[in-house]
Motif scaffolding. Structure first.
Motif, PDB file in Angstrom:
ATOM      1  N   ARG A 179       7.364  13.032 -15.493  1.00 19.00           N
ATOM      2  CA  ARG A 179       8.143  14.143 -16.067  1.00 19.00           C
ATOM      3  C   ARG A 179       9.588  14.155 -15.550  1.00 19.00           C
ATOM      4  N   CYS A 180      10.159  12.971 -15.381  1.00 22.01           N
ATOM      5  CA  CYS A 180      11.549  12.860 -14.952  1.00 22.01           C
ATOM      6  C   CYS A 180      12.448  12.686 -16.172  1.00 22.01           C
ATOM      7  N   VAL A 186       5.740   8.073 -16.550  1.00 22.14           N
ATOM      8  CA  VAL A 186       4.755   8.914 -17.213  1.00 22.14           C
ATOM      9  C   VAL A 186       5.415  10.187 -17.724  1.00 22.14           C
ATOM     10  N   SER A 187       5.308  10.426 -19.026  1.00 23.18           N
ATOM     11  CA  SER A 187       5.814  11.677 -19.637  1.00 23.18           C
ATOM     12  C   SER A 187       7.274  11.925 -19.280  1.00 23.18           C
ATOM     13  N   GLU A 195       0.811  -1.221   0.000  1.00 27.32           N
ATOM     14  CA  GLU A 195       0.000   0.000   0.000  1.00 27.32           C
ATOM     15  C   GLU A 195       0.844   1.272   0.000  1.00 27.32           C
ATOM     16  N   ALA A 196       2.155   1.160   0.048  1.00 23.09           N
ATOM     17  CA  ALA A 196       3.022   2.336   0.057  1.00 23.09           C
ATOM     18  C   ALA A 196       3.197   2.885  -1.352  1.00 23.09           C
ATOM     19  N   THR A 197       3.394   4.205  -1.439  1.00 19.59           N
ATOM     20  CA  THR A 197       3.513   4.881  -2.737  1.00 19.59           C
ATOM     21  C   THR A 197       4.633   5.913  -2.690  1.00 19.59           C
ATOM     22  N   ASN A 198       5.405   5.974  -3.761  1.00 21.40           N
ATOM     23  CA  ASN A 198       6.389   7.030  -3.964  1.00 21.40           C
ATOM     24  C   ASN A 198       6.052   7.786  -5.243  1.00 21.40           C
ATOM     25  N   VAL A 199       6.252   9.096  -5.224  1.00 22.45           N
ATOM     26  CA  VAL A 199       6.050   9.928  -6.406  1.00 22.45           C
ATOM     27  C   VAL A 199       7.319  10.739  -6.639  1.00 22.45           C
ATOM     28  N   ALA A 200       7.903  10.607  -7.825  1.00 20.08           N
ATOM     29  CA  ALA A 200       9.011  11.452  -8.251  1.00 20.08           C
ATOM     30  C   ALA A 200       8.514  12.273  -9.439  1.00 20.08           C
ATOM     31  N   ARG A 201       8.470  13.573  -9.270  1.00 22.23           N
ATOM     32  CA  ARG A 201       7.885  14.442 -10.300  1.00 22.23           C
ATOM     33  C   ARG A 201       8.882  15.539 -10.681  1.00 22.23           C
ATOM     34  N   SER A 259       5.906   8.697 -23.140  1.00 25.73           N
ATOM     35  CA  SER A 259       7.302   9.022 -22.837  1.00 25.73           C
ATOM     36  C   SER A 259       8.136   9.003 -24.110  1.00 25.73           C
ATOM     37  N   ARG A 260       9.439   9.302 -23.944  1.00 24.17           N
ATOM     38  CA  ARG A 260      10.301   9.481 -25.104  1.00 24.17           C
ATOM     39  C   ARG A 260      11.710   8.983 -24.799  1.00 24.17           C
TER      40      ARG A 260
END
Length: 555
Positions: free
Chosen positions: A299-300, A322-323, A256-262, A345-346
Protein backbone atom coordinates in the motif's frame (compact mmCIF):
# COMPACT_ATOMS: atom_id res chain seq x y z
CA UNK A 1 32.81 -12.85 43.34
CA UNK A 2 35.99 -11.27 44.62
CA UNK A 3 38.95 -13.34 45.75
CA UNK A 4 38.03 -12.59 49.38
CA UNK A 5 34.58 -14.03 48.85
CA UNK A 6 36.17 -17.14 47.39
CA UNK A 7 38.43 -17.56 50.45
CA UNK A 8 37.53 -19.56 53.53
CA UNK A 9 36.66 -16.52 55.59
CA UNK A 10 33.36 -16.70 57.41
CA UNK A 11 30.79 -14.02 56.77
CA UNK A 12 31.04 -13.06 60.42
CA UNK A 13 34.48 -11.58 59.78
CA UNK A 14 32.92 -8.99 57.48
CA UNK A 15 31.50 -5.65 58.39
CA UNK A 16 28.49 -6.40 56.15
CA UNK A 17 25.70 -8.35 57.87
CA UNK A 18 24.76 -11.77 56.62
CA UNK A 19 21.20 -10.62 55.70
CA UNK A 20 22.45 -7.53 53.86
CA UNK A 21 24.93 -9.66 51.97
CA UNK A 22 22.18 -12.02 50.79
CA UNK A 23 19.96 -9.13 49.83
CA UNK A 24 22.77 -7.74 47.74
CA UNK A 25 23.31 -11.18 46.22
CA UNK A 26 19.68 -11.20 45.13
CA UNK A 27 20.09 -7.80 43.55
CA UNK A 28 23.10 -9.00 41.61
CA UNK A 29 21.07 -11.98 40.46
CA UNK A 30 18.34 -9.68 39.23
CA UNK A 31 20.68 -7.48 37.23
CA UNK A 32 22.73 -10.27 35.76
CA UNK A 33 19.96 -12.82 35.34
CA UNK A 34 21.93 -15.32 37.49
CA UNK A 35 20.42 -18.77 37.81
CA UNK A 36 21.65 -21.91 39.52
CA UNK A 37 22.08 -20.47 43.02
CA UNK A 38 20.32 -22.79 45.46
CA UNK A 39 19.20 -22.57 49.09
CA UNK A 40 19.36 -25.98 50.71
CA UNK A 41 16.78 -26.88 53.35
CA UNK A 42 13.03 -26.57 53.60
CA UNK A 43 11.33 -23.39 52.39
CA UNK A 44 8.57 -21.69 54.34
CA UNK A 45 5.19 -20.88 52.78
CA UNK A 46 5.61 -17.11 52.94
CA UNK A 47 5.59 -15.63 49.39
CA UNK A 48 9.01 -14.34 48.33
CA UNK A 49 10.59 -15.80 51.49
CA UNK A 50 12.48 -19.01 52.10
CA UNK A 51 13.09 -20.14 55.60
CA UNK A 52 14.28 -23.35 57.21
CA UNK A 53 16.12 -24.90 60.09
CA UNK A 54 19.72 -24.12 59.22
CA UNK A 55 19.27 -23.01 55.63
CA UNK A 56 22.56 -22.56 53.79
CA UNK A 57 23.21 -20.80 50.45
CA UNK A 58 25.51 -22.53 48.00
CA UNK A 59 26.83 -21.81 44.54
CA UNK A 60 27.91 -24.80 42.43
CA UNK A 61 28.30 -26.88 45.60
CA UNK A 62 30.37 -24.28 47.45
CA UNK A 63 28.77 -22.97 50.64
CA UNK A 64 28.45 -19.21 50.71
CA UNK A 65 26.59 -18.70 54.01
CA UNK A 66 25.01 -20.97 56.63
CA UNK A 67 22.24 -20.88 59.19
CA UNK A 68 20.02 -18.39 57.31
CA UNK A 69 16.44 -17.99 58.50
CA UNK A 70 15.18 -15.58 55.81
CA UNK A 71 15.95 -14.76 52.15
CA UNK A 72 14.42 -11.67 50.58
CA UNK A 73 14.05 -12.12 46.80
CA UNK A 74 13.70 -9.13 44.49
CA UNK A 75 11.12 -8.98 41.70
CA UNK A 76 13.58 -10.51 39.28
CA UNK A 77 14.09 -13.78 41.21
CA UNK A 78 11.78 -16.54 42.38
CA UNK A 79 12.36 -19.53 44.66
CA UNK A 80 11.52 -22.87 43.04
CA UNK A 81 11.41 -25.99 45.27
CA UNK A 82 13.47 -28.86 43.95
CA UNK A 83 13.38 -31.76 46.38
CA UNK A 84 15.31 -30.67 49.46
CA UNK A 85 16.59 -27.50 47.81
CA UNK A 86 15.15 -24.25 46.49
CA UNK A 87 16.41 -22.98 43.12
CA UNK A 88 16.55 -19.23 42.52
CA UNK A 89 15.52 -18.42 38.94
CA UNK A 90 14.91 -15.24 37.00
CA UNK A 91 11.19 -14.50 36.72
CA UNK A 92 9.43 -14.10 33.39
CA UNK A 93 8.89 -10.43 34.15
CA UNK A 94 12.63 -9.96 34.51
CA UNK A 95 13.29 -11.73 31.22
CA UNK A 96 10.69 -9.62 29.40
CA UNK A 97 11.88 -6.39 30.92
CA UNK A 98 15.40 -7.20 29.80
CA UNK A 99 14.34 -7.76 26.13
CA UNK A 100 11.48 -5.30 25.64
CA UNK A 101 12.36 -1.83 24.35
CA UNK A 102 12.62 1.00 26.83
CA UNK A 103 10.13 3.73 25.97
CA UNK A 104 11.67 7.20 25.75
CA UNK A 105 9.34 10.17 25.44
CA UNK A 106 11.29 12.87 23.65
CA UNK A 107 9.50 15.62 25.54
CA UNK A 108 9.26 14.32 29.10
CA UNK A 109 12.42 12.18 29.10
CA UNK A 110 14.75 14.10 26.78
CA UNK A 111 13.42 17.60 27.44
CA UNK A 112 12.77 18.42 23.78
CA UNK A 113 10.14 21.07 23.08
CA UNK A 114 8.11 21.14 19.85
CA UNK A 115 8.80 23.78 17.19
CA UNK A 116 12.02 24.89 18.86
CA UNK A 117 14.52 22.15 19.80
CA UNK A 118 16.28 19.69 17.49
CA UNK A 119 14.43 16.44 18.20
CA UNK A 120 16.66 14.46 15.84
CA UNK A 121 19.84 15.59 17.56
CA UNK A 122 18.41 14.73 20.99
CA UNK A 123 17.43 11.24 19.86
CA UNK A 124 20.85 10.60 18.38
CA UNK A 125 22.65 11.87 21.48
CA UNK A 126 20.64 9.50 23.66
CA UNK A 127 21.17 6.61 21.22
CA UNK A 128 24.92 7.22 21.11
CA UNK A 129 25.24 7.19 24.91
CA UNK A 130 24.67 3.41 24.98
CA UNK A 131 26.76 0.51 23.80
CA UNK A 132 25.29 -1.30 20.75
CA UNK A 133 24.02 -4.28 22.75
CA UNK A 134 22.30 -1.92 25.20
CA UNK A 135 20.50 0.09 22.53
CA UNK A 136 16.92 -1.08 22.81
CA UNK A 137 14.74 2.02 22.80
CA UNK A 138 11.47 3.21 21.32
CA UNK A 139 11.49 6.99 20.95
CA UNK A 140 7.95 8.33 21.22
CA UNK A 141 7.22 11.71 19.65
CA UNK A 142 3.95 13.27 20.86
CA UNK A 143 1.51 14.92 18.50
CA UNK A 144 2.83 18.23 17.18
CA UNK A 145 5.55 19.64 14.91
CA UNK A 146 9.17 18.90 15.79
CA UNK A 147 12.29 20.35 14.20
CA UNK A 148 14.97 18.27 12.50
CA UNK A 149 18.34 19.98 12.32
CA UNK A 150 20.75 17.03 12.45
CA UNK A 151 21.73 15.36 9.19
CA UNK A 152 21.68 11.61 8.58
CA UNK A 153 21.87 10.15 12.09
CA UNK A 154 23.87 6.94 11.76
CA UNK A 155 22.04 4.15 13.56
CA UNK A 156 24.91 1.76 13.07
CA UNK A 157 24.21 -1.00 15.58
CA UNK A 158 21.40 -1.75 18.02
CA UNK A 159 19.12 -4.45 19.32
CA UNK A 160 16.08 -2.31 18.60
CA UNK A 161 15.56 1.26 17.47
CA UNK A 162 12.09 2.68 16.98
CA UNK A 163 10.80 6.20 16.40
CA UNK A 164 7.02 6.57 16.41
CA UNK A 165 4.46 9.33 16.50
CA UNK A 166 1.93 9.25 19.31
CA UNK A 167 -0.52 9.06 17.70
CA UNK A 168 0.97 11.04 14.82
CA UNK A 169 3.76 13.60 14.63
CA UNK A 170 5.30 15.96 12.09
CA UNK A 171 9.07 16.13 11.60
CA UNK A 172 9.85 19.44 9.95
CA UNK A 173 13.27 19.72 8.31
CA UNK A 174 14.48 23.23 9.18
CA UNK A 175 18.16 23.06 8.26
CA UNK A 176 19.17 23.03 4.55
CA UNK A 177 22.19 20.87 5.43
CA UNK A 178 19.92 17.95 6.29
CA UNK A 179 20.05 15.59 3.27
CA UNK A 180 18.82 12.37 4.86
CA UNK A 181 17.09 11.58 8.14
CA UNK A 182 18.44 8.10 8.91
CA UNK A 183 21.30 5.87 7.82
CA UNK A 184 20.74 2.41 9.33
CA UNK A 185 23.35 -0.32 9.70
CA UNK A 186 26.17 -0.92 7.24
CA UNK A 187 26.46 -2.63 3.88
CA UNK A 188 28.36 -5.62 5.30
CA UNK A 189 26.97 -8.18 7.75
CA UNK A 190 29.62 -7.88 10.45
CA UNK A 191 28.47 -7.61 14.05
CA UNK A 192 27.33 -5.61 15.92
CA UNK A 193 24.65 -4.45 13.49
CA UNK A 194 21.18 -2.95 13.24
CA UNK A 195 18.98 -5.84 14.35
CA UNK A 196 15.45 -4.34 14.40
CA UNK A 197 14.51 -0.87 13.20
CA UNK A 198 11.08 0.81 13.07
CA UNK A 199 9.67 4.14 11.94
CA UNK A 200 5.91 4.70 12.23
CA UNK A 201 3.17 7.32 12.19
CA UNK A 202 5.23 10.29 11.01
CA UNK A 203 5.00 13.03 8.41
CA UNK A 204 8.26 14.55 7.15
CA UNK A 205 7.76 18.17 6.10
CA UNK A 206 10.31 19.38 3.53
CA UNK A 207 8.53 22.50 2.34
CA UNK A 208 10.74 25.54 1.88
CA UNK A 209 14.42 25.75 0.97
CA UNK A 210 15.25 22.25 2.16
CA UNK A 211 15.32 18.76 0.68
CA UNK A 212 15.80 15.40 2.39
CA UNK A 213 15.13 11.71 2.07
CA UNK A 214 13.77 9.42 4.77
CA UNK A 215 16.54 6.87 4.94
CA UNK A 216 19.03 4.37 3.60
CA UNK A 217 18.54 1.18 5.61
CA UNK A 218 20.87 -1.82 5.59
CA UNK A 219 18.94 -4.27 7.72
CA UNK A 220 20.50 -7.23 9.50
CA UNK A 221 17.26 -8.65 10.93
CA UNK A 222 14.04 -6.67 10.45
CA UNK A 223 13.05 -3.21 9.28
CA UNK A 224 9.57 -1.69 9.43
CA UNK A 225 8.34 1.63 8.03
CA UNK A 226 4.60 2.29 8.34
CA UNK A 227 2.26 5.27 7.98
CA UNK A 228 5.05 7.61 6.93
CA UNK A 229 4.69 10.34 4.31
CA UNK A 230 6.55 13.33 2.89
CA UNK A 231 4.85 16.70 2.65
CA UNK A 232 6.45 18.90 0.04
CA UNK A 233 8.23 18.25 -3.25
CA UNK A 234 11.72 16.80 -3.37
CA UNK A 235 14.34 19.10 -4.89
CA UNK A 236 17.20 16.70 -5.29
CA UNK A 237 18.93 18.57 -8.15
CA UNK A 238 18.93 21.92 -6.36
CA UNK A 239 22.57 23.11 -6.37
CA UNK A 240 22.25 24.81 -2.98
CA UNK A 241 20.38 22.37 -0.78
CA UNK A 242 19.53 19.25 -2.82
CA UNK A 243 19.28 16.20 -0.57
CA UNK A 244 20.02 12.49 -0.83
CA UNK A 245 19.13 10.66 -4.02
CA UNK A 246 17.18 8.00 -2.14
CA UNK A 247 13.90 8.86 -0.48
CA UNK A 248 13.54 5.39 1.05
CA UNK A 249 16.06 2.68 0.26
CA UNK A 250 15.67 -0.69 1.96
CA UNK A 251 18.35 -3.36 1.65
CA UNK A 252 18.11 -6.59 3.64
CA UNK A 253 21.75 -7.63 3.81
CA UNK A 254 21.17 -11.28 4.77
CA UNK A 255 18.93 -13.83 3.00
CA UNK A 256 16.84 -14.24 6.18
CA UNK A 257 16.43 -10.48 6.76
CA UNK A 258 13.11 -8.79 5.99
CA UNK A 259 11.94 -5.21 5.52
CA UNK A 260 8.30 -4.10 5.46
CA UNK A 261 7.18 -0.71 4.13
CA UNK A 262 3.44 -0.27 4.63
CA UNK A 263 1.32 2.74 3.69
CA UNK A 264 4.34 4.91 2.91
CA UNK A 265 3.33 7.78 0.63
CA UNK A 266 5.54 10.04 -1.48
CA UNK A 267 2.97 11.85 -3.60
CA UNK A 268 4.54 15.28 -4.20
CA UNK A 269 7.26 14.11 -6.57
CA UNK A 270 10.56 15.74 -7.43
CA UNK A 271 11.45 19.06 -9.05
CA UNK A 272 12.41 18.74 -12.72
CA UNK A 273 15.55 20.38 -14.07
CA UNK A 274 15.28 20.61 -17.86
CA UNK A 275 19.03 20.37 -18.43
CA UNK A 276 19.31 17.14 -16.44
CA UNK A 277 18.30 13.64 -17.49
CA UNK A 278 16.07 11.53 -15.27
CA UNK A 279 18.87 9.58 -13.53
CA UNK A 280 20.24 11.65 -10.69
CA UNK A 281 16.90 12.97 -9.58
CA UNK A 282 15.34 11.61 -6.40
CA UNK A 283 14.23 7.97 -6.33
CA UNK A 284 11.13 7.37 -4.17
CA UNK A 285 11.43 3.64 -3.38
CA UNK A 286 14.48 1.48 -4.03
CA UNK A 287 16.31 -1.71 -3.16
CA UNK A 288 19.87 -1.99 -4.40
CA UNK A 289 22.91 -4.15 -3.66
CA UNK A 290 23.69 -5.55 -1.17
CA UNK A 291 19.97 -6.41 -0.85
CA UNK A 292 19.73 -10.23 -0.71
CA UNK A 293 16.76 -10.71 1.64
CA UNK A 294 13.07 -9.81 1.24
CA UNK A 295 11.35 -6.45 0.98
CA UNK A 296 7.57 -6.17 1.20
CA UNK A 297 6.14 -2.91 -0.16
CA UNK A 298 2.48 -2.80 0.79
CA UNK A 299 0.00 0.00 0.00
CA UNK A 300 2.83 2.40 -0.85
CA UNK A 301 2.45 5.30 -3.28
CA UNK A 302 4.87 7.23 -5.50
CA UNK A 303 3.74 10.16 -7.67
CA UNK A 304 5.53 12.62 -9.93
CA UNK A 305 9.15 11.43 -9.71
CA UNK A 306 11.65 11.58 -12.58
CA UNK A 307 13.97 8.70 -11.67
CA UNK A 308 11.59 5.75 -11.49
CA UNK A 309 8.87 4.95 -8.95
CA UNK A 310 9.69 1.54 -7.43
CA UNK A 311 13.28 0.90 -8.50
CA UNK A 312 14.14 -2.61 -7.31
CA UNK A 313 15.70 -4.25 -10.37
CA UNK A 314 19.44 -4.23 -9.62
CA UNK A 315 19.71 -6.54 -6.59
CA UNK A 316 19.39 -10.29 -6.17
CA UNK A 317 17.07 -9.97 -3.16
CA UNK A 318 13.32 -10.31 -3.52
CA UNK A 319 10.75 -7.51 -3.60
CA UNK A 320 7.00 -7.95 -3.23
CA UNK A 321 4.99 -4.93 -4.38
CA UNK A 322 1.49 -5.38 -3.00
CA UNK A 323 -1.53 -3.09 -3.52
CA UNK A 324 0.73 -0.17 -4.45
CA UNK A 325 0.14 2.87 -6.67
CA UNK A 326 2.71 4.40 -9.04
CA UNK A 327 1.52 7.54 -10.80
CA UNK A 328 3.08 9.86 -13.36
CA UNK A 329 6.67 8.78 -12.79
CA UNK A 330 9.36 9.02 -15.48
CA UNK A 331 11.79 6.19 -16.05
CA UNK A 332 9.80 3.14 -15.01
CA UNK A 333 6.92 3.39 -12.58
CA UNK A 334 7.74 -0.14 -11.40
CA UNK A 335 11.08 -1.72 -12.31
CA UNK A 336 11.62 -5.36 -11.38
CA UNK A 337 14.60 -7.66 -10.96
CA UNK A 338 15.00 -11.39 -10.26
CA UNK A 339 12.08 -13.15 -8.53
CA UNK A 340 10.25 -9.89 -7.80
CA UNK A 341 6.47 -9.90 -7.50
CA UNK A 342 3.73 -7.36 -8.26
CA UNK A 343 0.34 -8.15 -6.74
CA UNK A 344 -2.94 -6.21 -7.12
CA UNK A 345 -1.29 -2.89 -7.92
CA UNK A 346 -1.96 0.06 -10.21
CA UNK A 347 -0.05 2.35 -12.57
CA UNK A 348 -1.70 5.60 -13.70
CA UNK A 349 -0.32 8.07 -16.25
CA UNK A 350 -2.58 11.11 -16.57
CA UNK A 351 -0.01 13.95 -16.43
CA UNK A 352 2.96 14.18 -18.78
CA UNK A 353 6.31 13.81 -16.97
CA UNK A 354 9.36 15.77 -18.00
CA UNK A 355 11.24 12.63 -19.09
CA UNK A 356 10.41 9.45 -21.11
CA UNK A 357 8.48 6.86 -19.17
CA UNK A 358 7.29 3.30 -19.10
CA UNK A 359 4.79 1.64 -16.79
CA UNK A 360 6.16 -1.75 -15.73
CA UNK A 361 9.66 -2.89 -16.67
CA UNK A 362 10.80 -6.46 -16.14
CA UNK A 363 14.47 -5.71 -16.48
CA UNK A 364 17.01 -8.09 -14.97
CA UNK A 365 17.19 -11.77 -14.13
CA UNK A 366 14.15 -14.00 -14.28
CA UNK A 367 11.40 -15.50 -12.16
CA UNK A 368 9.27 -12.35 -11.99
CA UNK A 369 5.54 -12.72 -11.29
CA UNK A 370 2.82 -10.17 -11.92
CA UNK A 371 -0.54 -11.17 -10.48
CA UNK A 372 -3.07 -8.40 -10.86
CA UNK A 373 -1.92 -5.08 -12.33
CA UNK A 374 -3.97 -2.30 -13.91
CA UNK A 375 -2.20 0.23 -16.15
CA UNK A 376 -4.01 3.34 -17.39
CA UNK A 377 -2.61 6.01 -19.70
CA UNK A 378 -4.10 9.10 -21.31
CA UNK A 379 -0.83 10.80 -22.29
CA UNK A 380 1.91 10.76 -24.93
CA UNK A 381 4.57 8.04 -24.80
CA UNK A 382 7.58 7.23 -26.94
CA UNK A 383 8.18 3.76 -25.52
CA UNK A 384 5.76 1.21 -24.05
CA UNK A 385 3.53 0.69 -21.04
CA UNK A 386 4.91 -2.80 -20.33
CA UNK A 387 8.51 -3.68 -21.21
CA UNK A 388 9.97 -7.18 -20.87
CA UNK A 389 13.76 -7.37 -21.31
CA UNK A 390 14.56 -9.86 -18.56
CA UNK A 391 16.93 -12.78 -19.19
CA UNK A 392 14.83 -15.52 -17.59
CA UNK A 393 11.25 -16.78 -17.32
CA UNK A 394 8.42 -14.51 -16.20
CA UNK A 395 4.67 -14.82 -15.69
CA UNK A 396 2.20 -11.97 -16.08
CA UNK A 397 -1.39 -12.76 -15.15
CA UNK A 398 -4.49 -10.64 -14.67
CA UNK A 399 -2.90 -7.64 -16.36
CA UNK A 400 -5.22 -4.98 -17.75
CA UNK A 401 -3.89 -2.15 -19.92
CA UNK A 402 -6.16 0.72 -20.90
CA UNK A 403 -4.36 3.05 -23.30
CA UNK A 404 -6.08 6.25 -24.37
CA UNK A 405 -2.95 8.24 -25.08
CA UNK A 406 -0.76 8.55 -28.15
CA UNK A 407 2.41 7.03 -29.58
CA UNK A 408 4.51 4.08 -28.52
CA UNK A 409 3.21 0.63 -27.71
CA UNK A 410 1.23 -1.15 -25.04
CA UNK A 411 3.70 -4.08 -24.72
CA UNK A 412 7.22 -4.84 -25.97
CA UNK A 413 8.81 -8.22 -25.30
CA UNK A 414 12.51 -8.42 -26.10
CA UNK A 415 14.09 -10.86 -23.69
CA UNK A 416 17.33 -12.82 -23.68
CA UNK A 417 18.07 -16.30 -22.43
CA UNK A 418 15.94 -19.42 -22.72
CA UNK A 419 13.13 -18.54 -20.33
CA UNK A 420 9.50 -18.30 -21.41
CA UNK A 421 7.44 -15.15 -20.92
CA UNK A 422 3.83 -16.09 -20.24
CA UNK A 423 0.77 -13.83 -20.32
CA UNK A 424 -2.40 -15.31 -18.83
CA UNK A 425 -5.88 -13.77 -18.54
CA UNK A 426 -4.62 -10.37 -19.70
CA UNK A 427 -6.40 -7.67 -21.68
CA UNK A 428 -5.48 -4.60 -23.71
CA UNK A 429 -7.98 -1.91 -24.62
CA UNK A 430 -6.15 0.42 -27.01
CA UNK A 431 -7.96 3.65 -27.91
CA UNK A 432 -4.95 5.71 -28.88
CA UNK A 433 -4.76 8.58 -31.39
CA UNK A 434 -1.88 7.56 -33.68
CA UNK A 435 -0.37 9.78 -36.35
CA UNK A 436 1.39 6.82 -38.03
CA UNK A 437 0.34 3.19 -38.40
CA UNK A 438 1.82 0.98 -35.71
CA UNK A 439 1.17 -2.06 -33.51
CA UNK A 440 0.06 -2.24 -29.90
CA UNK A 441 2.19 -5.33 -29.10
CA UNK A 442 5.74 -6.07 -30.28
CA UNK A 443 7.01 -9.66 -29.89
CA UNK A 444 10.76 -9.50 -30.51
CA UNK A 445 11.99 -12.63 -28.74
CA UNK A 446 11.23 -16.33 -28.72
CA UNK A 447 9.23 -18.40 -26.24
CA UNK A 448 6.34 -16.01 -25.64
CA UNK A 449 2.89 -17.28 -24.66
CA UNK A 450 -0.47 -15.50 -24.67
CA UNK A 451 -3.14 -17.62 -23.03
CA UNK A 452 -6.76 -16.53 -22.48
CA UNK A 453 -5.95 -12.92 -23.43
CA UNK A 454 -7.98 -10.22 -25.16
CA UNK A 455 -6.63 -7.54 -27.50
CA UNK A 456 -9.12 -4.81 -28.42
CA UNK A 457 -7.37 -2.23 -30.59
CA UNK A 458 -9.21 0.62 -32.32
CA UNK A 459 -7.64 3.90 -33.49
CA UNK A 460 -9.32 7.17 -32.59
CA UNK A 461 -7.94 8.82 -35.76
CA UNK A 462 -8.01 7.86 -39.43
CA UNK A 463 -4.65 6.05 -39.05
CA UNK A 464 -4.69 2.28 -38.47
CA UNK A 465 -3.71 0.85 -35.11
CA UNK A 466 -2.92 -2.87 -35.37
CA UNK A 467 -2.59 -5.57 -32.72
CA UNK A 468 0.47 -7.89 -32.66
CA UNK A 469 3.64 -7.88 -34.76
CA UNK A 470 6.23 -10.68 -34.48
CA UNK A 471 9.52 -9.15 -35.47
CA UNK A 472 13.14 -9.11 -34.33
CA UNK A 473 15.79 -6.84 -35.81
CA UNK A 474 18.31 -9.69 -35.94
CA UNK A 475 17.40 -13.26 -34.92
CA UNK A 476 14.42 -15.48 -35.81
CA UNK A 477 11.49 -15.49 -33.40
CA UNK A 478 10.42 -19.03 -32.47
CA UNK A 479 7.87 -20.77 -30.27
CA UNK A 480 5.15 -18.15 -30.12
CA UNK A 481 2.05 -19.60 -28.49
CA UNK A 482 -1.36 -17.94 -28.77
CA UNK A 483 -4.06 -20.01 -27.13
CA UNK A 484 -7.72 -19.24 -26.45
CA UNK A 485 -7.34 -15.52 -27.18
CA UNK A 486 -9.40 -12.90 -28.99
CA UNK A 487 -7.64 -10.33 -31.19
CA UNK A 488 -9.33 -7.37 -32.86
CA UNK A 489 -7.70 -4.39 -34.60
CA UNK A 490 -8.29 -1.81 -37.32
CA UNK A 491 -6.53 -3.86 -40.00
CA UNK A 492 -4.15 -6.59 -38.77
CA UNK A 493 -4.63 -8.91 -35.80
CA UNK A 494 -1.33 -10.76 -36.24
CA UNK A 495 1.66 -10.13 -38.48
CA UNK A 496 4.76 -12.30 -38.88
CA UNK A 497 7.62 -10.09 -40.07
CA UNK A 498 10.53 -12.38 -39.19
CA UNK A 499 11.42 -16.03 -39.80
CA UNK A 500 10.27 -18.40 -37.10
CA UNK A 501 9.51 -21.98 -36.21
CA UNK A 502 7.39 -24.07 -33.85
CA UNK A 503 4.60 -21.52 -33.37
CA UNK A 504 1.27 -22.64 -31.91
CA UNK A 505 -1.89 -20.65 -32.64
CA UNK A 506 -4.89 -22.54 -31.28
CA UNK A 507 -8.48 -21.91 -30.25
CA UNK A 508 -8.21 -18.17 -30.97
CA UNK A 509 -10.64 -15.64 -32.46
CA UNK A 510 -8.92 -13.48 -35.06
CA UNK A 511 -11.27 -10.66 -36.08
CA UNK A 512 -8.77 -8.82 -38.30
CA UNK A 513 -6.29 -9.98 -40.92
CA UNK A 514 -3.40 -12.40 -40.39
CA UNK A 515 -0.34 -11.70 -42.55
CA UNK A 516 3.28 -12.64 -43.05
CA UNK A 517 5.89 -10.66 -44.95
CA UNK A 518 7.40 -11.74 -48.23
CA UNK A 519 10.68 -13.52 -47.66
CA UNK A 520 9.49 -14.79 -44.28
CA UNK A 521 9.74 -18.53 -43.63
CA UNK A 522 7.46 -20.06 -41.02
CA UNK A 523 8.22 -23.69 -40.18
CA UNK A 524 6.51 -26.43 -38.16
CA UNK A 525 3.53 -24.29 -37.23
CA UNK A 526 0.48 -25.70 -35.47
CA UNK A 527 -2.58 -23.65 -36.49
CA UNK A 528 -5.74 -25.38 -35.37
CA UNK A 529 -9.20 -24.68 -34.00
CA UNK A 530 -9.16 -20.93 -34.75
CA UNK A 531 -11.96 -18.65 -35.94
CA UNK A 532 -11.12 -16.17 -38.70
CA UNK A 533 -13.36 -13.20 -39.50
CA UNK A 534 -10.96 -11.55 -41.96
CA UNK A 535 -8.66 -12.82 -44.73
CA UNK A 536 -5.36 -14.59 -44.18
CA UNK A 537 -2.51 -13.39 -46.40
CA UNK A 538 0.55 -15.54 -45.77
CA UNK A 539 3.45 -14.49 -47.98
CA UNK A 540 6.91 -16.02 -48.05
CA UNK A 541 6.96 -19.76 -47.37
CA UNK A 542 5.22 -22.08 -44.94
CA UNK A 543 7.04 -25.36 -44.28
CA UNK A 544 5.48 -28.34 -42.54
CA UNK A 545 2.28 -26.70 -41.27
CA UNK A 546 -0.54 -28.44 -39.45
CA UNK A 547 -3.63 -26.30 -40.03
CA UNK A 548 -6.79 -28.31 -39.41
CA UNK A 549 -10.22 -27.49 -37.96
CA UNK A 550 -10.11 -23.73 -38.54
CA UNK A 551 -13.27 -21.76 -39.24
CA UNK A 552 -13.35 -19.11 -41.94
CA UNK A 553 -10.12 -20.10 -43.65
CA UNK A 554 -8.57 -23.16 -45.28
CA UNK A 555 -4.85 -23.44 -44.54
Amino acid sequence: MSSNENSGQSNGDRTESRRAYLHRLGAVGLLAGVAGVSATGRASGTPGVTGARGVSVTDAGRTLVEDVSRLELGEGLAGIENGDSVQLQATQAAVESNSSPSVVNVQSDLGVEPESDDVWGAIYEHYSSFQPTQRCHKYVIPCGTWHVETDSIHLDAHEYFGVVGDPYAVLRVTDPDVDLLTFVGSSDDSLPHAQRTEMKDLRVDIRGDVDAGIGRWYTYGYGHVENVEIRGRRDRRNPEYGGDRHTLKLSAIRPEATNVARNVRFNHGDTAYSEAAGPGHAIPFSAEPPHVGTNIWERCQATGFLDNGFYVSTSTGRNLIVSCLARNNAGANIRLGPDDVVLNSRIVMDAQPEQPWTGLWLQNGGGQSVMGLRCESTIQKSTEILRCTQDGPATISDLHIEDGGNGGRAIRIQTSGDGRTVFENCSIVDRTTPTAADYAVYVRSSRVTFRDCRFDVASQTGVDRNAIIVHSPSAPVDQLTIDDCEISADDVSLRFARNGADHNVTGTILRSRVTSDSGTTLSRVLWTGNRHYSPVALNGSQDDWQGDFNWGVDL
